[in-house]
Structure formats: C-alpha cells, structure tokens
Design an enzyme around this catalytic site. Structure first.
Site, PDB file in Angstrom:
ATOM      1  N   HIS A 164      71.351  40.013  14.416  1.00 32.99           N
ATOM      2  CA  HIS A 164      72.094  38.867  14.959  1.00 32.99           C
ATOM      3  C   HIS A 164      71.519  37.558  14.438  1.00 32.99           C
ATOM      4  CE1 HIS A 164      73.750  41.797  17.811  1.00 32.99           C
ATOM      5  NE2 HIS A 164      74.704  40.901  18.050  1.00 32.99           N
ATOM      6  N   LYS A 168      70.189  33.922  19.106  1.00 26.58           N
ATOM      7  CA  LYS A 168      70.402  34.900  20.185  1.00 26.58           C
ATOM      8  C   LYS A 168      69.106  35.071  20.972  1.00 26.58           C
ATOM      9  CE  LYS A 168      72.172  39.547  21.097  1.00 26.58           C
ATOM     10  NZ  LYS A 168      73.029  39.110  22.196  1.00 26.58           N
TER      11      LYS A 168
HETATM   12  P1  NAP Z   1      75.388  29.532  22.301  1.00 28.13           P
HETATM   13  O1  NAP Z   1      76.038  28.966  21.087  1.00 28.13           O
HETATM   14  O2  NAP Z   1      73.927  29.265  22.519  1.00 28.13           O
HETATM   15  O3  NAP Z   1      76.220  29.039  23.576  1.00 28.13           O
HETATM   16  C1  NAP Z   1      75.772  29.145  24.887  1.00 28.13           C
HETATM   17  C2  NAP Z   1      76.224  27.886  25.583  1.00 28.13           C
HETATM   18  O4  NAP Z   1      75.990  28.003  26.980  1.00 28.13           O
HETATM   19  C3  NAP Z   1      75.451  26.651  25.098  1.00 28.13           C
HETATM   20  O5  NAP Z   1      76.374  25.627  24.796  1.00 28.13           O
HETATM   21  C4  NAP Z   1      74.604  26.289  26.312  1.00 28.13           C
HETATM   22  O6  NAP Z   1      74.314  24.911  26.385  1.00 28.13           O
HETATM   23  C5  NAP Z   1      75.538  26.721  27.418  1.00 28.13           C
HETATM   24  N1  NAP Z   1      74.907  26.783  28.719  1.00 28.13           N
HETATM   25  C6  NAP Z   1      73.633  27.106  29.045  1.00 28.13           C
HETATM   26  N2  NAP Z   1      73.460  26.988  30.366  1.00 28.13           N
HETATM   27  C7  NAP Z   1      74.658  26.580  30.879  1.00 28.13           C
HETATM   28  C8  NAP Z   1      75.112  26.269  32.188  1.00 28.13           C
HETATM   29  N3  NAP Z   1      74.292  26.317  33.240  1.00 28.13           N
HETATM   30  N4  NAP Z   1      76.398  25.905  32.348  1.00 28.13           N
HETATM   31  C9  NAP Z   1      77.226  25.858  31.313  1.00 28.13           C
HETATM   32  N5  NAP Z   1      76.862  26.096  30.040  1.00 28.13           N
HETATM   33  C10 NAP Z   1      75.586  26.465  29.844  1.00 28.13           C
HETATM   34  O7  NAP Z   1      75.567  31.118  22.333  1.00 28.13           O
HETATM   35  P2  NAP Z   1      76.833  31.965  21.844  1.00 28.13           P
HETATM   36  O8  NAP Z   1      76.564  32.553  20.512  1.00 28.13           O
HETATM   37  O9  NAP Z   1      78.068  31.187  22.059  1.00 28.13           O
HETATM   38  O10 NAP Z   1      76.777  33.176  22.889  1.00 28.13           O
HETATM   39  C11 NAP Z   1      77.016  32.978  24.263  1.00 28.13           C
HETATM   40  C12 NAP Z   1      76.811  34.317  24.988  1.00 28.13           C
HETATM   41  O11 NAP Z   1      77.799  35.247  24.519  1.00 28.13           O
HETATM   42  C13 NAP Z   1      75.453  34.985  24.716  1.00 28.13           C
HETATM   43  O12 NAP Z   1      75.028  35.674  25.872  1.00 28.13           O
HETATM   44  C14 NAP Z   1      75.752  35.969  23.604  1.00 28.13           C
HETATM   45  O13 NAP Z   1      74.847  37.063  23.582  1.00 28.13           O
HETATM   46  C15 NAP Z   1      77.124  36.415  24.010  1.00 28.13           C
HETATM   47  N6  NAP Z   1      77.980  36.972  22.963  1.00 28.13           N
HETATM   48  C16 NAP Z   1      78.852  37.914  23.373  1.00 28.13           C
HETATM   49  C17 NAP Z   1      79.732  38.465  22.498  1.00 28.13           C
HETATM   50  C18 NAP Z   1      80.706  39.499  23.007  1.00 28.13           C
HETATM   51  O14 NAP Z   1      81.534  39.979  22.236  1.00 28.13           O
HETATM   52  N7  NAP Z   1      80.638  39.844  24.286  1.00 28.13           N
HETATM   53  C19 NAP Z   1      79.736  38.067  21.165  1.00 28.13           C
HETATM   54  C20 NAP Z   1      78.843  37.077  20.762  1.00 28.13           C
HETATM   55  C21 NAP Z   1      77.979  36.524  21.677  1.00 28.13           C
HETATM   56  P3  NAP Z   1      72.877  24.373  25.812  1.00 28.13           P
HETATM   57  O15 NAP Z   1      72.820  24.841  24.396  1.00 28.13           O
HETATM   58  O16 NAP Z   1      72.962  22.904  25.977  1.00 28.13           O
HETATM   59  O17 NAP Z   1      71.822  25.003  26.675  1.00 28.13           O
END
Ligand code: NAP
Length: 278
Positions: A164, A168
């Site tokens: 990844h 992550k």
């Molecule tokens: P990311 O780019 O780091 O996005 C996460 C977001 O959540 C960031 O903007 C972060 O803000 C925000 N956040 C943190 N605490 C928060 C709160 N209390 N309220 C609202 N927003 C908050 O990560 P990503 O790649 O988008 O992934 C997000 C999640 O999805 C992860 O758990 C990842 O493992 C998962 N994922 C799932 C799939 C699937 O198919 N199910 C696929 C890819 C990823 P800050 O950066 O300002 O802290």
C-alpha cells in the site's frame, strides 16, 4: 441516548427512501473521501447533504455544510446513509453514533478489531439498522479473495504480500486479514514450517496469522495491491490484484449505498452483497 438520538431513531425500522439518497461523508479531504464525493456528485439518485471533518472549509463542488461533530451533522442534515473514510478510532466511534441515531453506515475505514465488529453488529441488529463494512470495495479484490479461498482447498502452504501507499496507518491491511481468514477456512492442512526458522532481523518473515504469513509493504507510488502465493510440490500459484487508482473502489461504495437501505443488520465484506458464484 439524548434527545437528538431519540428523535432521529424514531423511523429506524422503515427502509430509507430510494428516490434521492441523502448522504453524509466523513473524511472529505482524504484520498478516498474526495473520490467518494466526486462519485456521489455524479449520481443523480444521490445527494451529498453534509461532511464531517476536523476543518470547516472543504471544497466539495457543492454547497454543503461541513461539521466537526457527527451528532450535530446528523441532526441537522438528516441523511439516509453515512459514509466513513477516516481512521480506525474515528471510524468506529462514528459508526456507533450513526447506528444509534438511525442512520445507515457504509464504512470503508479499515482496522476495526473483531470485538468492535461484533459490537457494531449488535447495535445494528438491536436497532434494526443496515450497516456495511468492507475492507475492500474493489470488485477485483473480492474476486482475488474468492479465488484464494478456492485454491486453499488444494494447498497447505500460503503467504500473503500486501502493498500500500506510505500514508496507510494500519498493517496488515483489512483485505489481507480477511483473505487469511477465508483461506484458513478452506486450507487443505494446517500450514507448518518445514524447518525450525530463525529471524536475524525481527519481522523478516512477516506477521504470522495462525500459520499464514502476511508481509506488508508501504511505499509512495503504490495504491492498494495484494498477492496470495500458494506453494506446492514443484510449483507455486500466485493470485494477484492491483488497484491502480482509487476510482476502483467507487462501484463498491455505490452498490453498498444502494444495498444498505434495505438491510437490518451489519454485513462485513463486499462479497456478501454481490453475487459472485455464477
Ligand atoms: P487519508 O487520505 O489519510 O484520508 C483520511 C481522512 O480522514 C483525512 O482527510 C483525515 O484528516 C480525515 N480524518 C481524520 N480524523 C477525522 C475526524 N475525526 N473527522 C473527520 N475526518 C477525519 O486516507 P485514505 O487513503 O482516504 O483512506 C481512508 C480510510 O479508508 C483508511 O482507513 C483506509 O485504510 C481505508 N481504505 C479503504 C478502502 C476500501 O476499499 N474499503 C480502500 C482504500 C482505503 P487529516 O489528514 O487532517 O487527519
């Protein structure tokens, strides 16, 4: 439960309206959250009605309010579906709040423990509210898991390599844990090392999930990738999936939004809402 919770829980057993599904997204500035908002904005049957973030200014292409508190957001926007794409601690807390307020969660956030999943399922069933939690929303990843489960019947030795992007936070990935679970249900025999192993560098053999070794790679440039390698007499079988863009997850999120409206329990895994047997 407070007054807000009580008022929002009134109609929880009624299926949500399907004409225009009102949606709130948590994590709108994130890589997945921003992609999900784009997908929602492109569907005429979906309406983005709010976002939850640390910050109050988020460019969503639509004039929607951004809240820092989920209770206030759900009370004000009255959505049908809540999507969480944040981090494990926040995602778990949000999912519980949404269920307690009668809003159906679709959760892509990974890293929930088995105990948390059980608690969420209990709340969903007690309140008669649908919830979908999927560690991987990509169709190809679901097929990769399915094919791995089938192959496991014929092998007893297997290792998983998941790769990844370097942002992550959780390891191994939810997909790798789920794949290991599915494989272990079918494995021809319990895996066992053929020699007594030693590690001169700790972790060199990866994590050991009840005999299935899982190796996690984190590098810039990667999105989400997994190889499941089975080893047999004089051969290996590799089943491999690559998400090369986050758009690969959006069909699964779209389908989950549609399906969650008619569920009264929590479903874990995209494979349980699509027909992949035929
Ligand atoms: P990311 O780019 O780091 O996005 C996460 C977001 O959540 C960031 O903007 C972060 O803000 C925000 N956040 C943190 N605490 C928060 C709160 N209390 N309220 C609202 N927003 C908050 O990560 P990503 O790649 O988008 O992934 C997000 C999640 O999805 C992860 O758990 C990842 O493992 C998962 N994922 C799932 C799939 C699937 O198919 N199910 C696929 C890819 C990823 P800050 O950066 O300002 O802290």
């Amino acid at each position: 439960m407070d007054k807000i919770a009580t008022s929002l829980t009134k109609n929880t057993k009624e299926p949500a309206k399907t004409s225009s599904v009102r949606i709130v997204v948590a994590g709108p500035r994130g890589k997945m959250g921003s992609e999900a908002i784009q997908m929602i904005n492109n569907q005429k049957e979906f309406t983005l009605v709010g976002c939850v973030d640390h910050k109050e200014s988020v460019d969503t292409d639509k004039d929607v309010p951004v809240f820092t508190d989920l209770h206030a957001c759900l009370q004000s926007t009255k959505p049908d579906v809540f999507i969480d794409l944040t981090i494990p601690e926040v995602g778990y807390k949000h999912t519980r709040i949404a269920l307690e307020l009668g809003v159906r969660p679709v959760v892509g956030t990974t890293g929930f423990t088995d105990e948390q999943l059980k608690e969420i399922t209990n709340i969903a069933e007690k309140n008669g509210i649908g919830c979908i939690i999927a560690p991987n929303f990509a169709l190809g990843a679901v097929l990769m898991m399915k094919f791995s489960k089938i192959a496991a019947k014929y092998y007893s030795d297997v290792e998983i390599i998941e790769k990844h992007h370097d942002q992550k936070v959780d390891a191994p990935s939810g997909t790798a844990i789920k794949t290991s679970e599915l494989i272990r249900e079918n494995l021809a025999a319990k895996p066992h090392p053929s020699v007594k192993e030693t590690e001169s560098i700790e972790g060199a053999r990866g994590g050991n999930d009840n005999g299935v070794h899982i190796h996690s790679m984190r590098l810039p440039g990667l999105v989400a990738h997994q190889e499941v390698v089975f080893g047999g007499e004089g051969e290996t079988l590799t089943i491999k999936h690559d998400s090369i863009h986050r758009s690969s997850f959006m069909q699964g999120i779209k389908l989950s939004i549609e399906k969650v409206l008619n569920l009264q329990t929590c479903v874990y895994g995209l494979e349980n809402i699509i027909d992949i047997d035929h």
